[in-house]
Design a protein around this motif. Sequence first.
Motif, mmCIF file in Angstrom:
data_model
loop_
_atom_site.group_PDB
_atom_site.id
_atom_site.type_symbol
_atom_site.label_atom_id
_atom_site.label_comp_id
_atom_site.label_asym_id
_atom_site.label_seq_id
_atom_site.Cartn_x
_atom_site.Cartn_y
_atom_site.Cartn_z
ATOM 1 N N LEU A 167 0.835 -1.201 0.000
ATOM 2 C CA LEU A 167 0.000 0.000 0.000
ATOM 3 C C LEU A 167 0.874 1.256 0.000
ATOM 4 O O LEU A 167 0.603 2.208 -0.736
ATOM 5 C CB LEU A 167 -0.926 -0.024 1.223
ATOM 6 N N VAL A 171 0.868 4.061 -2.846
ATOM 7 C CA VAL A 171 0.502 5.423 -2.480
ATOM 8 C C VAL A 171 1.626 6.393 -2.842
ATOM 9 O O VAL A 171 1.373 7.493 -3.331
ATOM 10 C CB VAL A 171 0.160 5.467 -0.970
ATOM 11 N N LEU A 172 2.877 5.978 -2.613
ATOM 12 C CA LEU A 172 4.003 6.866 -2.939
ATOM 13 C C LEU A 172 4.020 7.190 -4.437
ATOM 14 O O LEU A 172 4.461 8.255 -4.841
ATOM 15 C CB LEU A 172 5.331 6.239 -2.525
ATOM 16 N N TYR A 235 10.319 -0.471 2.204
ATOM 17 C CA TYR A 235 9.025 -0.010 2.704
ATOM 18 C C TYR A 235 8.709 -0.650 4.063
ATOM 19 O O TYR A 235 8.191 0.008 4.965
ATOM 20 C CB TYR A 235 7.902 -0.326 1.702
ATOM 21 N N VAL A 238 10.733 1.098 6.778
ATOM 22 C CA VAL A 238 10.203 2.424 7.061
ATOM 23 C C VAL A 238 8.916 2.301 7.898
ATOM 24 O O VAL A 238 8.716 3.048 8.862
ATOM 25 C CB VAL A 238 9.942 3.128 5.705
ATOM 26 N N LEU A 239 8.087 1.333 7.560
ATOM 27 C CA LEU A 239 6.845 1.131 8.309
ATOM 28 C C LEU A 239 7.141 0.631 9.721
ATOM 29 O O LEU A 239 6.441 0.992 10.671
ATOM 30 C CB LEU A 239 5.926 0.162 7.564
ATOM 31 N N ARG A 241 9.701 1.492 11.459
ATOM 32 C CA ARG A 241 10.100 2.702 12.179
ATOM 33 C C ARG A 241 8.873 3.489 12.649
ATOM 34 O O ARG A 241 8.785 3.923 13.799
ATOM 35 C CB ARG A 241 10.973 3.549 11.235
ATOM 36 N N LEU A 242 7.897 3.633 11.754
ATOM 37 C CA LEU A 242 6.674 4.369 12.089
ATOM 38 C C LEU A 242 5.863 3.624 13.156
ATOM 39 O O LEU A 242 5.245 4.237 14.019
ATOM 40 C CB LEU A 242 5.820 4.583 10.836
ATOM 41 N N THR A 249 0.141 1.822 13.725
ATOM 42 C CA THR A 249 0.183 2.577 12.467
ATOM 43 C C THR A 249 -0.132 1.690 11.267
ATOM 44 O O THR A 249 -0.964 2.037 10.431
ATOM 45 C CB THR A 249 1.577 3.222 12.272
ATOM 46 N N ARG A 252 -3.845 0.488 11.217
ATOM 47 C CA ARG A 252 -4.762 1.570 10.871
ATOM 48 C C ARG A 252 -4.641 1.928 9.394
ATOM 49 O O ARG A 252 -5.631 2.175 8.714
ATOM 50 C CB ARG A 252 -4.430 2.780 11.740
ATOM 51 N N PHE A 253 -3.395 1.959 8.919
ATOM 52 C CA PHE A 253 -3.112 2.330 7.528
ATOM 53 C C PHE A 253 -3.861 1.400 6.567
ATOM 54 O O PHE A 253 -4.582 1.842 5.666
ATOM 55 C CB PHE A 253 -1.602 2.253 7.313
ATOM 56 N N PHE A 257 -7.690 2.098 4.945
ATOM 57 C CA PHE A 257 -7.680 2.131 3.480
ATOM 58 C C PHE A 257 -8.807 1.267 2.934
ATOM 59 O O PHE A 257 -9.625 1.715 2.134
ATOM 60 C CB PHE A 257 -6.336 1.660 2.926
ATOM 61 N N THR A 260 -12.371 2.782 4.153
ATOM 62 C CA THR A 260 -12.909 4.072 3.727
ATOM 63 C C THR A 260 -12.287 4.677 2.467
ATOM 64 O O THR A 260 -12.953 5.424 1.761
ATOM 65 C CB THR A 260 -12.791 5.136 4.846
ATOM 66 N N ALA A 261 -11.005 4.399 2.208
ATOM 67 C CA ALA A 261 -10.374 5.103 1.085
ATOM 68 C C ALA A 261 -10.421 4.308 -0.211
ATOM 69 O O ALA A 261 -10.525 4.869 -1.297
ATOM 70 C CB ALA A 261 -8.928 5.462 1.430
#
Lengths: 309, 309
Positions: A167, A171-172, A235, A238-239, A241-242, A249, A252-253, A257, A260-261
């Motif tokens: 994802l 998205v990027l 990726y 990085v995720l 780390r978040l 995170t 929820r991401f 998605f 709702t998105a």
Amino acid sequence: MKCTRCRAKAEVQLRAHNSAFCRPCYVVFFQRQVERAIARQRMFARDEPVLVAVSGGKDSLALWDVLADLGYATSGLYLGLGIGDYSARSRDKAEAFAARRGLPLRIVDLSEVGPGLGVPEVAAATRRTPCAACGTMKRHSFDAAALEAGFAVLATGHNLDDEAARLLGNVLHWQKDHLARQRPVLHPTHPKFVRKVKPLYLVSEYETAVYAFMRGIDYVVEECPNAVGATQLVYKDVLARLEVESPGTKLRFVQEFVRTAQPAFAEVEHQAPGECAVCGMPAYGEVCSYCRLVREVETKRARAAAGRM
Amino acid sequence: MKCTRCRAKAEVQLRAHNSAFCRPCYVVFFQRQVERAIARQRMFARDEPVLVAVSGGKDSLALWDVLADLGYATSGLYLGLGIGDYSARSRDKAEAFAARRGLPLRIVDLSEVGPGLGVPEVAAATRRTPCAACGTMKRHSFDAAALEAGFAVLATGHNLDDEAARLLGNVLHWQKDHLARQRPVLHPTHPKFVRKVKPLYLVSEYETAVYAFMRGIDYVVEECPNAVGATQLVYKDVLARLEVESPGTKLRFVQEFVRTAQPAFAEVEHQAPGECAVCGMPAYGEVCSYCRLVREVETKRARAAAGRM
């Protein structure tokens, strides 16, 4: 730290869920997460036979284990990719698991489908990256195997980390057509495609590893040698780390998605495919991408053979 | 390494643009990037007076510098936030720049607007985080100042890194209402709001820093002390990592969002605001968020005064 469910001593803490569990309660928690994903996303019905794509890794074997325990009628499907020792060890693990659990396992070996059809040979002959070649070979083989064996549903072991990384990549680059198709259930756009489902899409890699460990599942620990340096791993890093900064995170991401998105992108749908002139499977051009790959391999082999004469 | 434009010796390399520039050509490149953003996004017309919100930092001063050089009729607006020495030094830099360039600068000081209205006092009295309090105070003050001075356009120095970090945060939480409003031009939804534009939204923080250095702009180097540990900085870190792996990631992420994905969210628009019963500025409730903050500060001060009697 105490178990959130039974107040016994906890063995595992899940910050994303603000919970901790003892061993028996963790197994129940994990099963329920999977059960809930299947139900909420209407992946398949109670009595629908499910073909589980197993690689020999922890995710797909954990998935098969949970589905079998939840009472679903499952068969395994192992696809031999021909990636040297890695494939040999993967197949051993898949076979050993099936034998131990007394579950049926189908095996398709690419090198037996045709000469030169192992992933490394296809990648070399067609100048694709191994991951690109593997993707095409897998997609075709999964659909073809499910069709042949009469399954309407194919389940894969993609976990939350896989989905979050994918994802993030989509998205990027704002790849709207990929975003339109990134769903835990993909309904077939053609009668020769099967429904693809990802019952582990909300459980993290860590959660799956803990489950596999607790259940004593023996799996291939090594990553596919071709995955080294893949962008997906950046990726995931990085995720991670978040996730440390803000637990939950990733969940929820992906969850938000899908909830709702995704519908905003879902309008962008492909036209329905036709049929491949070579193999009869669904294709967007005259010949499907699998048969184009196979044809390139054959051309290359024919030229090489002519050169040797 | 040679300059992409003139083949002289390059002083700066921009991997995201696959380019390198000598000093004079870099300044031209930077100006053109800004000019193009203004034109493509129709931010403002050639002859429209622009109020530039300047903090004394490199981004806003570089923005003012470019706009003045491009021949726009600009005035600066410095908002004194009352954040101790940091605010004092920021104001000095903004005033020195305006004096050196002979450009008009308006100054609004929150502590002169009313007692206890500096950001630290508001945050303490209303139990907001400093950044939340600052956001509300700034939004109101910018609109009010522009309105009072008769400007229809307010330009801020948000750069590509700011926009990419904000976009990542909005996407990780799929905040569709924020995504719907994250644009380089925000048209007013009420006659007392001004058009807000971000002419630097496609130039990176690094690019702005290089421009400020080359142009000899003297700015406050330190970050706002309240920003330390802010989630935005984690997002910037993560994006920097992705940028190293794949130069151009940030630019593509923001640019493609604005170009192709943002419209999918833009439908989710707020209803038009009414007017604040206290200050007459636009408000979504009976009283605007600025006046609610101010009221809380006044209540707190009145109680404290009563306690001292």
